[in-house]
Write an enzyme that holds these catalytic residues in place. Structure first.
Site, PDB file in Angstrom:
ATOM      1  N   GLU A  98       0.950  -1.003  -0.009  1.00 56.22           N
ATOM      2  CA  GLU A  98       0.062   0.018   0.006  1.00 56.22           C
ATOM      3  C   GLU A  98       1.012   1.322  -0.148  1.00 56.22           C
ATOM      4  O   GLU A  98       1.697   1.370   0.969  1.00 56.22           O
ATOM      5  CB  GLU A  98      -1.008  -0.111   1.282  1.00 56.22           C
ATOM      6  CG  GLU A  98      -1.984   0.827   1.098  1.00 56.22           C
ATOM      7  CD  GLU A  98      -1.920   1.961   2.222  1.00 56.22           C
ATOM      8  OE1 GLU A  98      -1.798   3.156   2.318  1.00 56.22           O
ATOM      9  OE2 GLU A  98      -2.410   1.470   3.512  1.00 56.22           O
TER      10      GLU A  98
ATOM     11  N   CYS B  56      -2.052   8.202   3.904  1.00 51.89           N
ATOM     12  CA  CYS B  56      -2.181   7.841   2.384  1.00 51.89           C
ATOM     13  C   CYS B  56      -3.487   8.077   1.892  1.00 51.89           C
ATOM     14  O   CYS B  56      -3.427   7.821   0.489  1.00 51.89           O
ATOM     15  CB  CYS B  56      -1.864   6.321   2.672  1.00 51.89           C
ATOM     16  SG  CYS B  56      -2.897   5.297   3.842  1.00 51.89           S
TER      17      CYS B  56
END
Length: 685
Positions: A258, A297
Site C-alpha cells: 500500500e 495515505c
C-alpha cells in the site's frame, strides 16, 4: 522514554548488548524521546518461532475462539487508550489524530471479532462455494477450501499510523491463524512498542502469535519463503525494492503493498456554492489536508473542481482553515493540527512543494515559511526545533501538468485543478496512475454514475458524497475494516482490510477432490452422496453434544390435491394464474397446467420433517439457497429428506446453529426443491 526501544521476540523483551542507537525526537519540541537499535537481533530465530510455536498455538484454536480473543484484546486496549494518547502526542498527533489511530485500530479488532463469529465456521477450514460434481453418479466431487498459511505474516509499516497500521494487518492474520511479526517505521516505533507491550502483557495472546522488531531489519525478507507473506505500507520506491527481492520474485513470498497515492476529490458540476454538496466538499478537503498534518495515505492531494468556481473553492477552503485550524503542540489547549512526524519529513514535504511550484503550481493559500504555533505552555511563536508546517493549497492553471498528478507532498498539502466537463474530470482523476480512494461530491445520479464508471478501475475505494450521507459518512480518508483498503497501480496493488476477504488473504485456497464421504470427513460439512444416519432417534431430539453430521430423517410421501392448492391460494392471497387457471398455466412453457405453490411445498415439507415436541431445537431462523426444480401437479406426492449438514456451536452461548440439507422429491424420485434449513439448537439436552 529516552532509552533503547526493546523488541519483543520469542515471547521475551530484548535489547541489544551494545551499539549506538538512532535518536528519535519529539515532533513538536525536538527533544529525544528514545533511541532505536537492533544490533544483533535474531531475525531467523523469530521467524522460526512464529512458524513453530506461533503456528501450533494459533492452530489449536478455531476461528471463533480466535475471534473472541480479538474482542478481549480490544476491550483491554480500550481501557488503556489514555496511556497511548499521551505517548501519541510526542509523534505530533492531536487528540483527534490519536483517536483515528488508536481508537480506529481498536475498532478494527472489534470488527474482525464480530465478522469472524458471524461469517466463519467454528473450525479451521472454510468451504468456498458449492461443490463441483465431477462424475455422473455423484461419487466424485471437487470442493474449494481455505486453510491457513503455514508461515508468518510480516508487516512493514509506515510512520503515520503506528497503532492502526499494525492492528489492521494483525487482526485478519490472527483470525486466519497466522502469527505476525511487526516491523514499524522508526520515527514512531515507540508508540507501536507501547501498544505491543500492552498486548503482550494482557495475557490474552497465544504464545508466538505476535512479535516486534523495533528498528531496521534490512535482511528480514532474506529469511522468508513461500509459506510467508509480507504486507508493506510506505513509499512506492521502497515497495518496488522489496517486491524485486529474489525471495519474492523467485521464492514465492506473497507480497502486498500500500504505497503512494495522489487521491482525488471531484466536485460535481451541480455542487455549486450554496449547495450542501459544496459545503461537504470543502469540509472534506480541509479535513484531509490537516488531520495527521496531512500525513495520510488517503489524504486528498488533488481537488478536481469545475473551472468556473476554482476561485470560490480556494476562498472557501481558506476561510475554513482560518476559522478552524490552529497549528501547534498537540499538548496545548485548542491546537487542531500538530506537527509532522520529524524535521526530516518537514524538509521532504517542502521540497516536494517547491517541485510542484517549479512545475507551474501557484501557492494560493499558506506558505513555506515557519508558522506561528501554539506551544505546550500556551505561548505562541515559531518553533524551529519542531516539525511544524502551515497548510498549503496550490492551484494549477494547466490541469494536465504532469507534476500535479505524479508528485506527492506527504503533508498538509493539496492542489486545486479545474475541469470543463465531467469526462475531463474522470480523465484527470485517472492521471494519478492508481489511487487508494476518490470522492465525488454530487447530488446528480447521472454525474455519480458517469464518474464511478470512469474511475472505479483506477481506485480501491470510492465515496459518493451528497446531502443525504454527508453527516453519516465515515469520510474520504477513513478506511473501514469492512471494506477494501488498497488500490491498483501506483497505490501498490494490495487489498488490505476488506472484511473476511483480508482473512482469506492469509489463507490458501485449495481444490480438494474425492468422494462425498471423504470431503465430508475433511471439511466437517455433509455433502450429498455421503452416508446418512437414518436409524437413530429423530435428529431434532439430539442436542449439539449428541448431534452428528449426517444425522437425518426421511419422511413418507404426501399427496398434493387441487383442493390443497386452491385452499393455499385463497388463504395466502397468492392467486397467481399458474396455481388457479388451468388454461393459462398450460400455456406457460414451464408448467403442464395448474401446479402447487413452491411455498406450499416448503411449508408441507416442514410439517413432514418436524418433531413437534419441545426439545433441543429452539428456533428456525431461516432458509438459504432455496431452488424450485420440478413442478408439482395435483395428484403428485412429495417427500422430504433432512440431513444435518453443518454444526456451528457458539462459544459464548448455550446453543449453536445447525444447517440442515433439505431435499424434496416427488413420487418418481425427481428432485422438486433443494434448500438449507437453519435452526438454533441447545448444546445440551
Amino acid at each position: 522514554m529516552n532509552s533503547v526501544i526493546p523488541s519483543y521476540l520469542m515471547d521475551e523483551w530484548w535489547t541489544p548488548a551494545s551499539g549506538e542507537g538512532s535518536p528519535i525526537l519529539d515532533a513538536s519540541t525536538g527533544e529525544i524521546v528514545a533511541t532505536a537499535n537492533v544490533s544483533g537481533i535474531d531475525i531467523p530465530g523469530a521467524i522460526g518461532y512464529a512458524r513453530t510455536v506461533g503456528q501450533a498455538a494459533l492452530g489449536a484454536l478455531t476461528f471463533h475462539e480466535r475471534a473472541l480473543k480479538l474482542k478481549e484484546l480490544a476491550q483491554y486496549l480500550n481501557g488503556r487508550r489514555e496511556e497511548l494518547y499521551a505517548i501519541s502526542a510526542k509523534t505530533g498527533a492531536t487528540s483527534g489524530d490519536s483517536m483515528v489511530d488508536i481508537d480506529g485500530g481498536i475498532g478494527v479488532l472489534f470488527t474482525f471479532s464480530s465478522k469472524g463469529r458471524r461469517e466463519l465456521p467454528n473450525s479451521n477450514i472454510v468451504v468456498d462455494g458449492p461443490p463441483e460434481v465431477l462424475s455422473k453418479d455423484g461419487s466424485f466431487l471437487g470442493q474449494h477450501i481455505y486453510t491457513r498459511l503455514p508461515g508468518v505474516a510480516v508487516q512493514i509499516n509506515a510512520f503515520n499510523f503506528p497503532v492502526w497500521g499494525m492492528l489492521e494487518k494483525f487482526a485478519p492474520a490472527f483470525l486466519a491463524g497466522v502469527p505476525t511479526i511487526v516491523k514499524p517505521a522508526t520515527p514512531t516505533v515507540y508508540l507501536a512498542e507501547a501498544a505491543v507491550r500492552m498486548m503482550a502483557g494482557s495475557g490474552i495472546l497465544p504464545e508466538g502469535s505476535l512479535q516486534l522488531i523495533s528498528g531496521s531489519a534490512r535482511d528480514l525478507i532474506d529469511h522468508l519463503d513461500y509459506r510467508d507473506l509480507v504486507g508493506f505500507t510506505g513509499s512506492a520506491s521502497t515497495a518496488n525494492a522489496l517486491r524485486s527481492h529474489p525471495n519474492v520474485v523467485h521464492g514465492g513470498v506473497r507480497f502486498t503493498g500500500e504505497t503512494d497515492s495522489l487521491n482525488a476529490a471531484i466536485l460535481g458540476p451541480d455542487a455549486v456554492v450554496g449547495t450542501p454538496e459544496f459545503d461537504a466538499y470543502i469540509k472534506s478537503l480541509v479535513t484531509e489536508m490537516t488531520v495527521k498534518a496531512g500525513q495520510k495515505c488517503t489524504s486528498i492531494r488533488r481537488a478536481i473542481v469545475p473551472a468556473t468556481i476554482v476561485d470560490e473553492v480556494i476562498r472557501a477552503a481558506g476561510a475554513r482553515i482560518r476559522e478552524r485550524i490552529v497549528v501547534g503542540d498537540p499538548r496545548a489547549e485548542g491546537v487542531t493540527m500538530g506537527a509532522l512526524v520529524s524535521r526530516e519529513q518537514k524538509d521532504e514535504v517542502k521540497a516536494r512543494v517547491r517541485e510542484l511550484v517549479a512545475a507551474g503550481g501557484e501557492i494560493v493559500l499558506g506558505s513555506l515559511d515557519e508558522p506561528e504555533v501554539r506551544r505546550a505552555d500556551g505561548s505562541t511563536g515559531t518553533a524551529p526545533d519542531g516539525a511544524f508546517m502551515q497548510p498549503v493549497l496550490l492551484h494549477f492553471a494547466d490541469a494536465l501538468v504532469a507534476a500535479a498528478h505524479t508528485i506527492e507532498a506527504f503533508g498538509p498539502v493539496s492542489s486545486v485543478i479545474g475541469y470543463d466537463t465531467v469526462e475531463e474530470a474522470v480523465a484527470l482523476a485517472a492521471l494519478g496512475g492508481g489511487s487508494l480512494v476518490a470522492t465525488v461530491a454530487t447530488h446528480d445520479p447521472d454525474v455519480a454514475r458517469t464518474v464511478i464508471e470512469g474511475i472505479a478501475a483506477h481506485h480501491g475505494r470510492t465515496l459518493i458524497l451528497d446531502r443525504d450521507d454527508a453527516r453519516s459518512s465515515t469520510g474520504h480518508g477513513s478506511p473501514v475494516p469492512h471494506l477494501i483498503h488498497g488500490g491498483p497501480g501506483r497505490a501498490g496493488g494490495g487489498e488490505e482490510l476488506g472484511g473476511i476477504r483480508s482473512v482469506f488473504h492469509h489463507m490458501q485456497r485449495t481444490a480438494v477432490q474425492g468422494s462425498p464421504a471423504m470431503l465430508t470427513a475433511v471439511t466437517g460439512q455433509w455433502f450429498a452422496g455421503a452416508p446418512r444416519n437414518l436409524d437413530g432417534p429423530h435428529p431434532f431430539r439430539n442436542s449439539l453434544a449428541e448431534l452428528r453430521i449426517g444425522d437425518a430423517v426421511a419422511s413418507p410421501l404426501r399427496e398434493v390435491t387441487l383442493d390443497d392448492i386452491t385452499a393455499f391460494a385463497n388463504s395466502t392471497g397468492d392467486t397467481f394464474y399458474a396455481h388457479t387457471n388451468e388454461e393459462a398455466a398450460a400455456a406457460n412453457p414451464f408448467f403442464p397446467g395448474i401446479v402447487a405453490h413452491g411455498y406450499l411445498l416448503v411449508s408441507w415439507a416442514a410439517g413432514l420433517f418436524v418433531d413437534p415436541e419441545p426439545g433441543p431445537v429452539l428456533a428456525n431462523y431461516g432458509l438459504e439457497n432455496l431452488r424450485f426444480i420440478t413442478p408439482v401437479s395435483p395428484g403428485d406426492s412429495i417427500r422430504v429428506t433432512l440431513t444435518a449438514k453443518r454444526i456451528t456451536p457458539r462459544e459464548t452461548d448455550d446453543y449453536g446453529e445447525v444447517c440442515w440439507d433439505a431435499i424434496i422429491h416427488n413420487q418418481n424420485d425427481e428432485i422438486v426443491a433443494t434448500y438449507d434449513v437453519l435452526t438454533l439448537v441447545a448444546k445440551e439436552a
